[in-house]
Design a protein around this motif. Sequence first.
Motif, mmCIF file in Angstrom:
data_model
loop_
_atom_site.group_PDB
_atom_site.id
_atom_site.type_symbol
_atom_site.label_atom_id
_atom_site.label_comp_id
_atom_site.label_asym_id
_atom_site.label_seq_id
_atom_site.Cartn_x
_atom_site.Cartn_y
_atom_site.Cartn_z
ATOM 1 N N LEU A 278 18.780 46.693 37.261
ATOM 2 C CA LEU A 278 19.814 46.998 38.247
ATOM 3 C C LEU A 278 19.243 47.090 39.658
ATOM 4 N N LYS A 279 20.047 46.666 40.613
ATOM 5 C CA LYS A 279 19.678 46.663 42.019
ATOM 6 C C LYS A 279 20.658 47.529 42.807
ATOM 7 N N PRO A 280 20.247 48.058 43.941
ATOM 8 C CA PRO A 280 21.191 48.846 44.754
ATOM 9 C C PRO A 280 22.472 48.084 45.076
ATOM 10 N N GLU A 281 22.382 46.779 45.219
ATOM 11 C CA GLU A 281 23.582 45.998 45.524
ATOM 12 C C GLU A 281 24.529 45.875 44.345
ATOM 13 N N ASP A 282 24.137 46.371 43.175
ATOM 14 C CA ASP A 282 25.059 46.425 42.041
ATOM 15 C C ASP A 282 25.955 47.662 42.098
ATOM 16 N N THR A 283 25.692 48.538 43.040
ATOM 17 C CA THR A 283 26.504 49.739 43.183
ATOM 18 C C THR A 283 27.946 49.378 43.484
ATOM 19 N N ALA A 284 28.855 49.890 42.662
ATOM 20 C CA ALA A 284 30.276 49.561 42.795
ATOM 21 C C ALA A 284 31.061 50.343 41.749
ATOM 22 N N VAL A 285 32.364 50.299 41.890
ATOM 23 C CA VAL A 285 33.240 50.729 40.802
ATOM 24 C C VAL A 285 33.479 49.506 39.919
ATOM 25 N N TYR A 286 33.212 49.659 38.645
ATOM 26 C CA TYR A 286 33.362 48.563 37.698
ATOM 27 C C TYR A 286 34.665 48.745 36.924
ATOM 28 N N TYR A 287 35.445 47.681 36.886
ATOM 29 C CA TYR A 287 36.743 47.704 36.228
ATOM 30 C C TYR A 287 36.758 46.722 35.058
ATOM 31 N N CYS A 288 37.391 47.144 33.993
ATOM 32 C CA CYS A 288 37.661 46.260 32.868
ATOM 33 C C CYS A 288 39.058 45.669 33.071
ATOM 34 N N ALA A 289 39.197 44.390 32.791
ATOM 35 C CA ALA A 289 40.473 43.715 32.943
ATOM 36 C C ALA A 289 40.724 42.825 31.729
ATOM 37 N N ALA B 152 46.424 34.280 27.982
ATOM 38 C CA ALA B 152 46.662 33.030 28.707
ATOM 39 C C ALA B 152 45.989 33.012 30.082
ATOM 40 N N VAL B 153 44.765 33.462 30.143
ATOM 41 C CA VAL B 153 44.008 33.457 31.399
ATOM 42 C C VAL B 153 43.338 32.105 31.575
ATOM 43 N N ARG B 154 43.592 31.443 32.716
ATOM 44 C CA ARG B 154 42.989 30.135 32.969
ATOM 45 C C ARG B 154 41.723 30.248 33.808
ATOM 46 N N ASP B 155 41.747 31.133 34.786
ATOM 47 C CA ASP B 155 40.596 31.311 35.656
ATOM 48 C C ASP B 155 39.996 32.676 35.378
ATOM 49 N N LEU B 156 38.927 32.688 34.596
ATOM 50 C CA LEU B 156 38.351 33.963 34.166
ATOM 51 C C LEU B 156 37.896 34.827 35.337
ATOM 52 N N ARG C 157 39.011 35.098 38.417
ATOM 53 C CA ARG C 157 39.989 35.463 39.439
ATOM 54 C C ARG C 157 40.727 36.719 39.038
ATOM 55 N N GLN C 158 40.695 37.737 39.876
ATOM 56 C CA GLN C 158 41.333 39.007 39.494
ATOM 57 C C GLN C 158 42.834 38.859 39.330
ATOM 58 N N GLY C 159 43.443 37.925 40.044
ATOM 59 C CA GLY C 159 44.878 37.718 39.912
ATOM 60 C C GLY C 159 45.307 37.178 38.565
ATOM 61 N N SER C 160 44.327 36.762 37.745
ATOM 62 C CA SER C 160 44.640 36.246 36.415
ATOM 63 C C SER C 160 44.963 37.359 35.424
ATOM 64 N N TYR C 161 44.667 38.596 35.799
ATOM 65 C CA TYR C 161 44.764 39.717 34.864
ATOM 66 C C TYR C 161 45.838 40.708 35.306
ATOM 67 N N ASN C 162 46.659 41.133 34.364
ATOM 68 C CA ASN C 162 47.677 42.146 34.636
ATOM 69 C C ASN C 162 47.293 43.530 34.150
ATOM 70 N N TYR C 163 46.290 43.597 33.321
ATOM 71 C CA TYR C 163 45.924 44.881 32.728
ATOM 72 C C TYR C 163 44.528 45.283 33.198
ATOM 73 N N TRP C 164 44.450 46.530 33.688
ATOM 74 C CA TRP C 164 43.209 47.022 34.269
ATOM 75 C C TRP C 164 42.912 48.440 33.785
ATOM 76 N N GLY C 165 41.629 48.714 33.648
ATOM 77 C CA GLY C 165 41.211 50.072 33.368
ATOM 78 C C GLY C 165 41.141 50.888 34.646
ATOM 79 N N GLN C 166 40.765 52.142 34.504
ATOM 80 C CA GLN C 166 40.752 53.045 35.652
ATOM 81 C C GLN C 166 39.495 52.896 36.502
#
Length: 124
Positions: free
Chosen positions: A86-97, A101-105, A107-116
């Motif tokens: 891990l690198k400092p630039e990996d610092t972030a909030v990580y979300y599961c989505a 029928a997702v065509r573009d893996l 792209r965040q707009g491909s997903y309607n369901y997200w974790g917290q």
Amino acid sequence: EVQLVESGGGLVQAGGSLRLSCAASGFTSDDYAIGWFRQAPGKEREGVSCISGSDGSTYYADSVKGRFTFSRDNAKNTVYLQMNSLKPEDTAVYYCAADTAVRDLARQGSYNYWGQGTQVTVSS
């Protein structure tokens, strides 16, 4: 109702490892795409690693290739993101989505369901 519950974030020193988990529920079959996105302060959310529900193809962002490994346990309806070197630039909030029928893996707009989201902080 689809639910995604992440766990495993935390604080780690540069060069260390963390494993994130995302438990999915509510899908009627296993043919859904699922993956991880992250958002650092002041930056847009970006795709990290995702897997297709139709053909099992995977996506990794260039910045994590060779360091992160995505895996899926259909029996447990859980996916994992093993993060090594891990690198400092990996610092972030990580979300599961996830979604069907997702065509573009990547792209965040491909997903309607997200974790917290779960915070990952890498100190230098």
